[in-house]
Motif scaffolding. Sequence first.
Motif, mmCIF file in Angstrom:
data_model
loop_
_atom_site.group_PDB
_atom_site.id
_atom_site.type_symbol
_atom_site.label_atom_id
_atom_site.label_comp_id
_atom_site.label_asym_id
_atom_site.label_seq_id
_atom_site.Cartn_x
_atom_site.Cartn_y
_atom_site.Cartn_z
ATOM 1 N N CYS A 94 0.840 -1.205 0.000
ATOM 2 C CA CYS A 94 0.000 0.000 0.000
ATOM 3 C C CYS A 94 0.872 1.251 0.000
ATOM 4 O O CYS A 94 0.638 2.197 -0.758
ATOM 5 N N THR A 132 -7.088 -0.394 -8.476
ATOM 6 C CA THR A 132 -7.906 -0.836 -7.356
ATOM 7 C C THR A 132 -7.104 -0.780 -6.050
ATOM 8 O O THR A 132 -7.592 -0.333 -5.020
ATOM 9 N N LYS A 183 -8.017 1.496 -2.744
ATOM 10 C CA LYS A 183 -8.240 0.915 -1.422
ATOM 11 C C LYS A 183 -7.231 1.419 -0.384
ATOM 12 O O LYS A 183 -7.575 1.713 0.758
ATOM 13 N N LYS A 209 -8.029 4.974 0.571
ATOM 14 C CA LYS A 209 -9.210 5.039 1.429
ATOM 15 C C LYS A 209 -8.854 4.644 2.863
ATOM 16 O O LYS A 209 -9.301 5.266 3.837
ATOM 17 N N LYS A 210 -8.020 3.627 2.944
ATOM 18 C CA LYS A 210 -7.619 3.160 4.253
ATOM 19 C C LYS A 210 -6.816 4.229 5.000
ATOM 20 O O LYS A 210 -7.007 4.482 6.186
#
Lengths: 179, 300
Positions: A124, A155, A159, A162-163
């Motif tokens: 991430c 994607t 994600k 957002k996290k």
Amino acid sequence: MKEAELFERIKKGDEDALEVIYKKYYRMMTKLVLSNNGTEEEAKDIYQEALLVFWQKSVSGKLVLTSKISTYIYSICLNLWRKELERKKRHSYEEKDGVQHMDLEAKEKARIVLGCIDQLGDTCKKVLMYYYYDGLSMQDIAEKLGFANTNTAKTKKYKCKKKLDEVVKTQYSKSDFVD
Amino acid sequence: MEYQELIEKHFDGNLSEGEASLLEDLMQSNPEIKNEFDFQQDLIEGLKSKRKSELKARLNTVEIPAVPFFGTMTGQITIGASAVGAIFLFGWLMIQFSPNEELEAVSETSPVVESEAIASKENEEAGATIEAPVVTIDTSKETGSSTKNGVKPTVKETADNKSKKESEKVVSEPTPIKPVQPAIADSFTDEKVRVNVNENNTQELSSLNDLKINNTLDINNITNKRKFQFHYQVRDNQLFLYGTFDKGVYEIYEVNAKESKRVFLYYNKEYYRILLNHKKVLPLEKIDQDELNEIIEALN
């Protein structure tokens, strides 16, 4: 290694090539600052900043090199050091109190954000950093991180972002930074 | 389009002019949108800062080859200073210990030597000779005054004069001789220097058994040594006189006996001892008339 080959590797986000360039031009670039009233530490910092500007522009595909790499980096060093000297000159005239107050709040926010980034997984972090700092395209990120395709990278980026939003907002709330 | 999408496009750098204007209006009218924009900015700045720190940390691990000492400015200055120092030291040593070069320079100005034969009668038993490179001696008169063991000056040198081997005189009269001060030319720049010896002096000279006047020592005057202002050095059959000598006339007396040889300097009405068996630079030491006589007597 030839300069063209080095530049191609840099454009692909090859950090080993960045190290090669860093080592190759270190004395040349730091000498500029050292011979203009700069310290060894300042010289190194200016050179690293300049090199990272070169890195960002190269990796993001925004740089069309028309000169030698060293010439380009040297010009950035020169501009950065001029700005630094001007900043130093201005610094003595600024009212430090107000600036310090703003710095404290900004620093606390930055500290929270960095802490939250560290909480993210390695992938991430890389996706988000490659995207926002290096300026790599989704395709390059997919290739670099071994994703199946660009969509997977998109994607993943969505994600992860957002996290991070959620984690930081939680921390901001605790520190009364969110209205 | 929702404001979140506009903010995302803004940080992706994909916002059109219209969308940028719309986002600006929304932020001004709605503080919540402004807060969200600032929040996203904090996140992205944090991500950029994080990445930058990572890259810098990586660069800091790169080992930069040390610049050789001679490649640094300090090294270059040190080496340069050392080289200059070495050159000066070498030059100084050359000046201090190599007077031969100056000799050559001085020798270029050949002195004019005028000599005149004295009454010369060689005594076969005589052992002492007086060397006179620059001498003119008049022996036409004879007087009764004499001093035991005196030495008659027969050699004259000026700062401009030296190497006068052509002027060889032989003196032979078995009477004591006495040092006679030479009549020096009017001007120090005068190239011809005469030593006038009256008849009495001639007698005195001849008191030494078979004195020969030869020229064996080359004399060189060195004036650029601060350390040595009134010194001499004998080396390689050459006599180096250190000092300006007031730019005046000096004379060198060489007295050759059978087995020994003595040399004296006559300058400003005084005699100075020249030791031949020392190669070092020595100060000129004055000797009085009596001592000079004793030395000459000892040579006989």
